[in-house]
Design a protein around this motif. Structure first.
Motif, mmCIF file in Angstrom:
data_model
loop_
_atom_site.group_PDB
_atom_site.id
_atom_site.type_symbol
_atom_site.label_atom_id
_atom_site.label_comp_id
_atom_site.label_asym_id
_atom_site.label_seq_id
_atom_site.Cartn_x
_atom_site.Cartn_y
_atom_site.Cartn_z
ATOM 1 N N GLU A 289 0.827 -1.209 0.000
ATOM 2 C CA GLU A 289 0.000 0.000 0.000
ATOM 3 C C GLU A 289 0.862 1.259 0.000
ATOM 4 O OE1 GLU A 289 -3.144 2.239 3.009
ATOM 5 O OE2 GLU A 289 -2.902 0.068 3.135
ATOM 6 N N ARG A 290 1.902 1.266 0.828
ATOM 7 C CA ARG A 290 2.785 2.433 0.900
ATOM 8 C C ARG A 290 3.624 2.583 -0.369
ATOM 9 N NH1 ARG A 290 1.247 1.182 5.706
ATOM 10 N NH2 ARG A 290 1.417 2.592 7.513
ATOM 11 N N THR A 291 4.002 1.462 -0.955
ATOM 12 C CA THR A 291 4.734 1.517 -2.216
ATOM 13 C C THR A 291 3.875 2.149 -3.306
ATOM 14 O OG1 THR A 291 6.070 -0.442 -1.680
ATOM 15 C CG2 THR A 291 5.847 0.122 -4.014
ATOM 16 N N ASN A 292 2.624 1.768 -3.364
ATOM 17 C CA ASN A 292 1.733 2.327 -4.384
ATOM 18 C C ASN A 292 1.423 3.792 -4.115
ATOM 19 O OD1 ASN A 292 1.431 0.251 -6.250
ATOM 20 N ND2 ASN A 292 -0.138 -0.781 -5.033
ATOM 21 N N ALA A 293 1.352 4.180 -2.852
ATOM 22 C CA ALA A 293 1.149 5.596 -2.531
ATOM 23 C C ALA A 293 2.349 6.418 -3.003
ATOM 24 C CB ALA A 293 0.945 5.769 -1.029
ATOM 25 N N PHE A 294 3.544 5.865 -2.836
ATOM 26 C CA PHE A 294 4.763 6.523 -3.292
ATOM 27 C C PHE A 294 4.775 6.636 -4.813
ATOM 28 C CE2 PHE A 294 9.588 5.992 -3.899
ATOM 29 C CZ PHE A 294 9.800 7.365 -3.856
ATOM 30 N N ARG A 295 4.413 5.562 -5.495
ATOM 31 C CA ARG A 295 4.361 5.589 -6.960
ATOM 32 C C ARG A 295 3.312 6.599 -7.447
ATOM 33 N NH1 ARG A 295 6.670 1.503 -9.905
ATOM 34 N NH2 ARG A 295 5.011 1.580 -11.475
ATOM 35 N N ALA B 158 2.318 9.288 -5.965
ATOM 36 C CA ALA B 158 2.829 10.643 -5.735
ATOM 37 C C ALA B 158 3.827 11.058 -6.807
ATOM 38 C CB ALA B 158 3.485 10.725 -4.359
ATOM 39 N N GLU B 159 4.444 10.068 -7.457
ATOM 40 C CA GLU B 159 5.407 10.338 -8.528
ATOM 41 C C GLU B 159 4.776 10.183 -9.912
ATOM 42 O OE1 GLU B 159 8.547 11.380 -8.082
ATOM 43 O OE2 GLU B 159 8.191 11.442 -5.921
ATOM 44 N N GLY B 160 3.448 10.048 -9.951
ATOM 45 C CA GLY B 160 2.744 9.975 -11.216
ATOM 46 C C GLY B 160 2.814 8.625 -11.898
ATOM 47 N N LEU B 161 3.069 7.552 -11.147
ATOM 48 C CA LEU B 161 3.208 6.213 -11.721
ATOM 49 C C LEU B 161 2.010 5.332 -11.387
ATOM 50 C CD1 LEU B 161 6.965 5.585 -10.883
ATOM 51 C CD2 LEU B 161 6.002 6.240 -13.089
ATOM 52 N N ALA B 162 1.770 4.355 -12.227
ATOM 53 C CA ALA B 162 0.670 3.414 -12.015
ATOM 54 C C ALA B 162 0.988 2.484 -10.845
ATOM 55 C CB ALA B 162 0.434 2.597 -13.278
ATOM 56 N N PRO B 163 -0.029 1.971 -10.163
ATOM 57 C CA PRO B 163 0.211 1.056 -9.045
ATOM 58 C C PRO B 163 0.681 -0.311 -9.528
ATOM 59 C CG PRO B 163 -2.135 1.203 -9.507
ATOM 60 C CD PRO B 163 -1.470 2.240 -10.369
ATOM 61 N N ASP C 192 3.854 -5.769 -11.309
ATOM 62 C CA ASP C 192 3.550 -6.726 -10.250
ATOM 63 C C ASP C 192 4.490 -6.549 -9.065
ATOM 64 O OD1 ASP C 192 1.627 -7.907 -11.920
ATOM 65 O OD2 ASP C 192 3.134 -9.211 -12.823
ATOM 66 N N VAL C 193 4.029 -7.010 -7.894
ATOM 67 C CA VAL C 193 4.853 -6.918 -6.692
ATOM 68 C C VAL C 193 4.567 -8.103 -5.787
ATOM 69 C CG1 VAL C 193 3.162 -5.554 -5.378
ATOM 70 C CG2 VAL C 193 5.600 -5.379 -4.810
ATOM 71 N N GLY C 194 5.586 -8.497 -5.050
ATOM 72 C CA GLY C 194 5.435 -9.513 -4.012
ATOM 73 C C GLY C 194 6.302 -9.121 -2.839
ATOM 74 N N VAL C 195 5.762 -9.199 -1.639
ATOM 75 C CA VAL C 195 6.509 -8.829 -0.431
ATOM 76 C C VAL C 195 6.487 -9.999 0.539
ATOM 77 C CG1 VAL C 195 6.633 -7.272 1.556
ATOM 78 C CG2 VAL C 195 5.988 -6.381 -0.690
ATOM 79 N N GLN D 97 11.185 -7.385 -1.114
ATOM 80 C CA GLN D 97 10.196 -6.886 -2.068
ATOM 81 C C GLN D 97 10.677 -7.206 -3.476
ATOM 82 O OE1 GLN D 97 9.845 -2.560 -2.985
ATOM 83 N NE2 GLN D 97 7.692 -2.796 -2.402
ATOM 84 N N LEU D 98 9.846 -7.899 -4.236
ATOM 85 C CA LEU D 98 10.143 -8.199 -5.641
ATOM 86 C C LEU D 98 9.171 -7.438 -6.527
ATOM 87 C CD1 LEU D 98 10.765 -12.056 -5.511
ATOM 88 C CD2 LEU D 98 12.429 -10.328 -6.223
ATOM 89 N N LEU D 99 9.701 -6.713 -7.488
ATOM 90 C CA LEU D 99 8.895 -5.979 -8.450
ATOM 91 C C LEU D 99 9.166 -6.559 -9.832
ATOM 92 C CD1 LEU D 99 10.181 -2.925 -6.716
ATOM 93 C CD2 LEU D 99 7.723 -3.020 -7.110
ATOM 94 N N GLY D 100 8.120 -6.759 -10.619
ATOM 95 C CA GLY D 100 8.337 -7.409 -11.903
ATOM 96 C C GLY D 100 7.382 -6.966 -12.996
ATOM 97 N N ARG D 101 7.762 -7.317 -14.190
ATOM 98 C CA ARG D 101 6.916 -7.151 -15.376
ATOM 99 C C ARG D 101 6.881 -8.508 -16.070
ATOM 100 N NH1 ARG D 101 5.187 -2.876 -18.687
ATOM 101 N NH2 ARG D 101 4.963 -3.366 -20.903
ATOM 102 N N PRO D 102 5.699 -9.068 -16.325
ATOM 103 C CA PRO D 102 5.618 -10.423 -16.877
ATOM 104 C C PRO D 102 6.102 -10.512 -18.318
ATOM 105 C CG PRO D 102 3.448 -9.418 -16.790
ATOM 106 C CD PRO D 102 4.375 -8.485 -16.067
#
Length: 229
Positions: free
Chosen positions: A16-22, A24-29, A119-122, A138-143
């Protein structure tokens, strides 16, 4: 009494906090992904049990662990955190400390703000010790299915230079180059140009999946760019 956080709730709070940060920077969740969560939790448990703390602590790279968990990717990035406090942690404190720590670190911040990840996994695990200590992964990915291909065919009689994703490429006459890319980027052709048939060579183009860029000779020594889909 020492505070002990619910780890599942903390993982959700970090997302949730990661997406709030994104945002705020104009990025998609980013969306939670089961395979990435499994890989992150398994590695967090390994770090907590082994006492090691490095991206390749188990002899594998983040991408290797994501693939083993069943995540077929074209990009993977990983953030690690170690939080220790004798007073313990609430869900809110552990999630906040973890994300704020990543935001304050250039490399971790960059990972959280990668524009192309979807995508994300924590995963979080508690390490043994006198004081509460938690390892977060935290893993962030694009399929893989979101990767795209495009080609550049130089049918002119001149060598052409172009830039894509920050890299410079030289293509000789009668040569075709095919690219497979994960993150969206622009392509910029260099060379003799100017306006010609509504197309310019000295401008940027957005390559789409299966797009074909064809370079041809035009009048007055100019090069024409044709884009086919």
């Amino acid at each position: 009494m020492t505070d002990i956080p619910d780890l599942t709730q903390t993982e959700a709070a970090i997302v949730e906090r990661t997406n709030a940060f994104r945002a705020a920077e104009g990025l998609a969740p980013v969306q939670r992904n089961v395979a990435l969560e499994h890989a992150a939790r398994e590695f967090a448990r390994y770090l907590a049990k082994s006492g090691r703390f490095a991206h390749e602590a188990d002899g594998r790279k983040p991408a290797d662990r994501a693939k083993e968990a069943g995540y077929w990717f074209c990009a993977v990035a990983e953030n690690l955190a170690l939080n220790l406090d004798s007073r313990g942690f609430t869900v809110e404190k552990l999630a906040t400390d973890t994300v704020e720590g990543w935001k304050a670190s250039a490399g971790h911040r960059k990972n959280m703000l990668l524009p192309h990840v979807t995508d994300v996994g924590v995963g979080i695990a508690q390490a043994m010790g006198a004081d509460p200590k938690y390892l977060s992964v935290q893993l962030l990915g694009r399929p893989r299915h979101l990767a795209y291909t495009f080609s550049v065919a130089n049918k002119s009689t001149d060598p052409i230079t172009y830039n894509f994703a920050g890299k410079r490429h030289d293509i000789a006459p009668r040569v075709v180059v095919t690219h497979e890319a994960c993150d969206p980027a622009k392509i910029y052709f260099e060379g003799a140009g100017g306006w010609l048939s509504g197309q310019r060579i000295n401008v940027q183009y957005d390559p789409a999946d299966k797009a074909k860029f064809i370079l041809r000779n035009g009048p007055q020594g100019k090069i024409r760019v044709e884009m086919q889909r």
